[in-house]
Write a protein that holds these residues in place. Structure first.
Motif, PDB file in Angstrom:
ATOM      1  N   ALA A   1       0.834  -1.211   0.000  1.00 37.00           N
ATOM      2  CA  ALA A   1       0.000   0.000   0.000  1.00 37.00           C
ATOM      3  C   ALA A   1       0.865   1.256   0.000  1.00 37.00           C
ATOM      4  O   ALA A   1       0.542   2.253  -0.665  1.00 37.00           O
ATOM      5  CB  ALA A   1      -0.925  -0.008   1.217  1.00 37.00           C
ATOM      6  N   ALA A   2       1.973   1.221   0.724  1.00 38.97           N
ATOM      7  CA  ALA A   2       2.876   2.372   0.745  1.00 38.97           C
ATOM      8  C   ALA A   2       3.480   2.605  -0.639  1.00 38.97           C
ATOM      9  O   ALA A   2       3.633   3.761  -1.073  1.00 38.97           O
ATOM     10  CB  ALA A   2       3.973   2.151   1.779  1.00 38.97           C
ATOM     11  N   LEU A   3       3.814   1.544  -1.362  1.00 40.06           N
ATOM     12  CA  LEU A   3       4.340   1.692  -2.718  1.00 40.06           C
ATOM     13  C   LEU A   3       3.279   2.234  -3.668  1.00 40.06           C
ATOM     14  O   LEU A   3       3.563   3.074  -4.523  1.00 40.06           O
ATOM     15  CB  LEU A   3       4.858   0.354  -3.235  1.00 40.06           C
ATOM     16  N   ALA A   4       2.058   1.756  -3.521  1.00 39.53           N
ATOM     17  CA  ALA A   4       0.983   2.217  -4.407  1.00 39.53           C
ATOM     18  C   ALA A   4       0.700   3.700  -4.222  1.00 39.53           C
ATOM     19  O   ALA A   4       0.228   4.365  -5.160  1.00 39.53           O
ATOM     20  CB  ALA A   4      -0.281   1.400  -4.141  1.00 39.53           C
ATOM     21  N   ALA A   5       1.013   4.224  -3.054  1.00 44.81           N
ATOM     22  CA  ALA A   5       0.768   5.651  -2.796  1.00 44.81           C
ATOM     23  C   ALA A   5       1.811   6.546  -3.448  1.00 44.81           C
ATOM     24  O   ALA A   5       1.645   7.777  -3.474  1.00 44.81           O
ATOM     25  CB  ALA A   5       0.736   5.902  -1.289  1.00 44.81           C
ATOM     26  N   VAL A   6       2.874   5.956  -3.986  1.00 39.65           N
ATOM     27  CA  VAL A   6       3.923   6.726  -4.675  1.00 39.65           C
ATOM     28  C   VAL A   6       4.100   6.120  -6.070  1.00 39.65           C
ATOM     29  O   VAL A   6       5.069   5.403  -6.339  1.00 39.65           O
ATOM     30  CB  VAL A   6       5.254   6.686  -3.886  1.00 39.65           C
ATOM     31  N   PRO A   7       3.162   6.401  -6.991  1.00 35.03           N
ATOM     32  CA  PRO A   7       3.179   5.723  -8.299  1.00 35.03           C
ATOM     33  C   PRO A   7       4.410   6.047  -9.144  1.00 35.03           C
ATOM     34  O   PRO A   7       4.748   5.297 -10.053  1.00 35.03           O
ATOM     35  CB  PRO A   7       1.892   6.208  -8.967  1.00 35.03           C
ATOM     36  N   GLY A   8       5.093   7.142  -8.867  1.00 28.47           N
ATOM     37  CA  GLY A   8       6.267   7.487  -9.657  1.00 28.47           C
ATOM     38  C   GLY A   8       7.521   6.729  -9.287  1.00 28.47           C
ATOM     39  O   GLY A   8       8.560   6.886  -9.933  1.00 28.47           O
ATOM     40  N   LEU A   9       7.439   5.881  -8.280  1.00 26.16           N
ATOM     41  CA  LEU A   9       8.616   5.157  -7.794  1.00 26.16           C
ATOM     42  C   LEU A   9       8.600   3.723  -8.304  1.00 26.16           C
ATOM     43  O   LEU A   9       7.603   3.009  -8.157  1.00 26.16           O
ATOM     44  CB  LEU A   9       8.632   5.155  -6.262  1.00 26.16           C
ATOM     45  N   ARG A  10       9.714   3.312  -8.920  1.00 26.96           N
ATOM     46  CA  ARG A  10       9.857   1.916  -9.335  1.00 26.96           C
ATOM     47  C   ARG A  10      10.482   1.155  -8.171  1.00 26.96           C
ATOM     48  O   ARG A  10      11.657   1.376  -7.835  1.00 26.96           O
ATOM     49  CB  ARG A  10      10.724   1.794 -10.570  1.00 26.96           C
ATOM     50  N   ALA A  11       9.712   0.264  -7.571  1.00 24.94           N
ATOM     51  CA  ALA A  11      10.199  -0.463  -6.396  1.00 24.94           C
ATOM     52  C   ALA A  11       9.425  -1.757  -6.246  1.00 24.94           C
ATOM     53  O   ALA A  11       8.369  -1.946  -6.839  1.00 24.94           O
ATOM     54  CB  ALA A  11      10.047   0.394  -5.142  1.00 24.94           C
ATOM     55  N   ARG A  12       9.995  -2.656  -5.458  1.00 26.33           N
ATOM     56  CA  ARG A  12       9.313  -3.898  -5.127  1.00 26.33           C
ATOM     57  C   ARG A  12       9.640  -4.281  -3.699  1.00 26.33           C
ATOM     58  O   ARG A  12      10.612  -3.799  -3.114  1.00 26.33           O
ATOM     59  CB  ARG A  12       9.695  -5.017  -6.089  1.00 26.33           C
ATOM     60  N   VAL A  13       8.801  -5.173  -3.147  1.00 21.73           N
ATOM     61  CA  VAL A  13       8.973  -5.622  -1.775  1.00 21.73           C
ATOM     62  C   VAL A  13       9.651  -6.987  -1.787  1.00 21.73           C
ATOM     63  O   VAL A  13       9.181  -7.921  -2.453  1.00 21.73           O
ATOM     64  CB  VAL A  13       7.612  -5.707  -1.052  1.00 21.73           C
ATOM     65  N   ALA A  14      10.758  -7.115  -1.064  1.00 21.24           N
ATOM     66  CA  ALA A  14      11.433  -8.402  -0.910  1.00 21.24           C
ATOM     67  C   ALA A  14      10.681  -9.243   0.116  1.00 21.24           C
ATOM     68  O   ALA A  14       9.796  -8.759   0.828  1.00 21.24           O
ATOM     69  CB  ALA A  14      12.877  -8.188  -0.473  1.00 21.24           C
ATOM     70  N   GLY A  15      11.055 -10.506   0.192  1.00 20.06           N
ATOM     71  CA  GLY A  15      10.444 -11.373   1.188  1.00 20.06           C
ATOM     72  C   GLY A  15      10.929 -11.035   2.583  1.00 20.06           C
ATOM     73  O   GLY A  15      11.986 -10.422   2.765  1.00 20.06           O
ATOM     74  N   PRO A  16      10.173 -11.423   3.619  1.00 20.36           N
ATOM     75  CA  PRO A  16      10.641 -11.218   4.997  1.00 20.36           C
ATOM     76  C   PRO A  16      11.875 -12.059   5.262  1.00 20.36           C
ATOM     77  O   PRO A  16      12.244 -12.926   4.466  1.00 20.36           O
ATOM     78  CB  PRO A  16       9.438 -11.675   5.832  1.00 20.36           C
ATOM     79  N   LEU A  17      12.506 -11.847   6.383  1.00 19.57           N
ATOM     80  CA  LEU A  17      13.755 -12.541   6.695  1.00 19.57           C
ATOM     81  C   LEU A  17      13.555 -14.053   6.698  1.00 19.57           C
ATOM     82  O   LEU A  17      14.316 -14.799   6.094  1.00 19.57           O
ATOM     83  CB  LEU A  17      14.303 -12.050   8.032  1.00 19.57           C
ATOM     84  N   GLY A  18      12.529 -14.530   7.368  1.00 20.70           N
ATOM     85  CA  GLY A  18      12.057 -15.895   7.215  1.00 20.70           C
ATOM     86  C   GLY A  18      13.013 -17.008   7.599  1.00 20.70           C
ATOM     87  O   GLY A  18      14.085 -16.792   8.172  1.00 20.70           O
ATOM     88  N   ALA A  19      12.565 -18.247   7.287  1.00 27.94           N
ATOM     89  CA  ALA A  19      13.325 -19.458   7.623  1.00 27.94           C
ATOM     90  C   ALA A  19      14.517 -19.586   6.690  1.00 27.94           C
ATOM     91  O   ALA A  19      14.364 -19.948   5.524  1.00 27.94           O
ATOM     92  CB  ALA A  19      12.421 -20.685   7.522  1.00 27.94           C
ATOM     93  N   HIS A  20      15.680 -19.290   7.207  1.00 21.84           N
ATOM     94  CA  HIS A  20      16.903 -19.334   6.407  1.00 21.84           C
ATOM     95  C   HIS A  20      18.066 -19.707   7.337  1.00 21.84           C
ATOM     96  O   HIS A  20      18.072 -19.319   8.516  1.00 21.84           O
ATOM     97  CB  HIS A  20      17.160 -17.974   5.757  1.00 21.84           C
ATOM     98  N   PRO A  21      19.048 -20.456   6.822  1.00 20.40           N
ATOM     99  CA  PRO A  21      20.185 -20.830   7.677  1.00 20.40           C
ATOM    100  C   PRO A  21      20.885 -19.645   8.333  1.00 20.40           C
ATOM    101  O   PRO A  21      21.404 -19.763   9.459  1.00 20.40           O
ATOM    102  CB  PRO A  21      21.118 -21.562   6.708  1.00 20.40           C
ATOM    103  N   LEU A  22      20.930 -18.485   7.666  1.00 17.86           N
ATOM    104  CA  LEU A  22      21.581 -17.318   8.266  1.00 17.86           C
ATOM    105  C   LEU A  22      20.803 -16.831   9.489  1.00 17.86           C
ATOM    106  O   LEU A  22      21.406 -16.408  10.490  1.00 17.86           O
ATOM    107  CB  LEU A  22      21.707 -16.200   7.235  1.00 17.86           C
ATOM    108  N   LEU A  23      19.489 -16.874   9.420  1.00 21.90           N
ATOM    109  CA  LEU A  23      18.680 -16.488  10.581  1.00 21.90           C
ATOM    110  C   LEU A  23      18.902 -17.466  11.727  1.00 21.90           C
ATOM    111  O   LEU A  23      19.066 -17.063  12.891  1.00 21.90           O
ATOM    112  CB  LEU A  23      17.203 -16.451  10.204  1.00 21.90           C
ATOM    113  N   VAL A  24      18.945 -18.743  11.412  1.00 23.29           N
ATOM    114  CA  VAL A  24      19.160 -19.765  12.435  1.00 23.29           C
ATOM    115  C   VAL A  24      20.551 -19.611  13.056  1.00 23.29           C
ATOM    116  O   VAL A  24      20.728 -19.792  14.271  1.00 23.29           O
ATOM    117  CB  VAL A  24      18.968 -21.165  11.830  1.00 23.29           C
ATOM    118  N   GLU A  25      21.527 -19.254  12.246  1.00 27.43           N
ATOM    119  CA  GLU A  25      22.875 -19.008  12.767  1.00 27.43           C
ATOM    120  C   GLU A  25      22.858 -17.890  13.797  1.00 27.43           C
ATOM    121  O   GLU A  25      23.488 -17.998  14.869  1.00 27.43           O
ATOM    122  CB  GLU A  25      23.815 -18.648  11.618  1.00 27.43           C
TER     123      GLU A  25
END
Length: 304
Positions: free
Chosen positions: A140-164
């Motif tokens: 929703a925050a991105l949609a409010a700024v239509p002139g910006l080219r951007a995307r949302v990455a995934g959350p930190l989530g289940a990953h070996p680096l997080l577990v480390e």
């Protein structure tokens, strides 16, 4: 008539001897070297195409690390240290911090600023699992700024680096390899919680990975709000299984109200929030790079 002939013979002999002596003397003189011809070469003019300066590649999209925000003054400072580690790992990358609420800079203002600068961006949520903030607030925050080219990455989530990072924080709190082999030990993985069922699925995956990392000890996810079980409930569930030596692993990116409450319910030890752990900094860049590759693939497919 013989006198002239005798005179001529004597003169001829003298001339011959003179010639012979000159020849011997000339034979000792060095022979002249042939003249050296100097060739003048014209300077090589490079082709016109090589004189053209190649265009400067556009800068990499800005990495916007999005935290939730907290009234705890330690939270913003902790995330700031985390992003310093990210910058050290990726010199030259524009890295900015933004918050959904409670702290400045707020996400809306950061996105508006990037649009005014003509920058692209990748938003990396400093959140552990999918939930309302990741699936609704950030798009929703991105949609409010239509002139910006951007995307949302995934959350930190289940990953070996997080577990480390989780395992290392537990070790600093007092967890040992012997605890992982003990039939009396257990771990509660404490996080904020969400009503989104995908969030619970992701936290259970993180708990399973952490249990494997710790040697097979049971790890039970628990939540500070919006979902069950709570941390005290998870502690009691482990005690019912004979696991009375229970540690609380803080699955929060920064200090705050929920992290403080979760640690207060620990019957034994509680780890610190993940904060500026080096593995978490690498995970932030991993999520950024993954989103960037997805954007590149989409643009390539669009041109086919």
């Amino acid at each position: 008539m013989t006198e002239p002939d005798s005179t001529y013979a004597t003169a001829a002999e003298l001339l011959g001897r003179i010639t012979e002596q000159l020849g011997e003397q000339l034979g000792h003189l060095p022979l002249p070297r042939p003249p050296v011809t100097v060739r003048r070469t014209q300077p090589v003019t490079p082709p016109r195409s090589s004189l053209v300066t190649p265009p400067t590649p556009p800068p990499a999209p800005t990495l916007v690390a999005v935290g939730h925000g907290s009234r705890d003054p330690r939270a913003r400072a902790t995330l700031g240290r985390l992003l310093e580690r990210v910058r050290e790992l990726r010199p030259g990358l524009d890295v900015r911090l933004a918050h959904i609420e409670l702290n400045t800079p707020l996400l809306d203002a950061t996105l508006t600023e990037l649009a005014a600068e003509g920058r692209d961006a990748v938003l990396v949520p400093l959140l552990l699992a999918p939930g309302y903030h990741v699936t609704h607030d950030l798009p929703a925050a991105l949609a409010a700024v239509p002139g910006l080219r951007a995307r949302v990455a995934g959350p930190l989530g289940a990953h070996p680096l997080l577990v480390e990072a989780l395992a290392d924080r537990l070790a600093h709190a007092g967890w040992t390899p012997e605890d992982g082999a003990s039939r009396a030990a257990g771990v509660v993985l404490a996080s904020a919680g969400s009503r989104d069922p995908r969030s619970g699925t992701e936290l259970r995956r993180i708990a399973a990975l952490l249990g494997e990392r710790l040697g097979g000890v049971p790890v039970v996810p628990a939540y500070a709000s919006a979902a069950a079980p709570t941390v005290p409930e998870a502690v009691r569930a482990l005690a019912a299984r004979g696991r009375h030596r229970v540690a609380v692993a803080s699955c929060f990116t920064a200090p705050g109200l929920f992290a403080t409450r979760a640690a207060a319910h620990a019957p034994w030890i509680a780890s610190a929030p993940l904060g500026a752990h080096p593995a978490l900094a690498r995970l932030v860049l991993h999520r950024y790079d993954t989103a960037l590759r997805a954007t590149t693939r989409e643009r390539e497919l669009a041109t086919v």
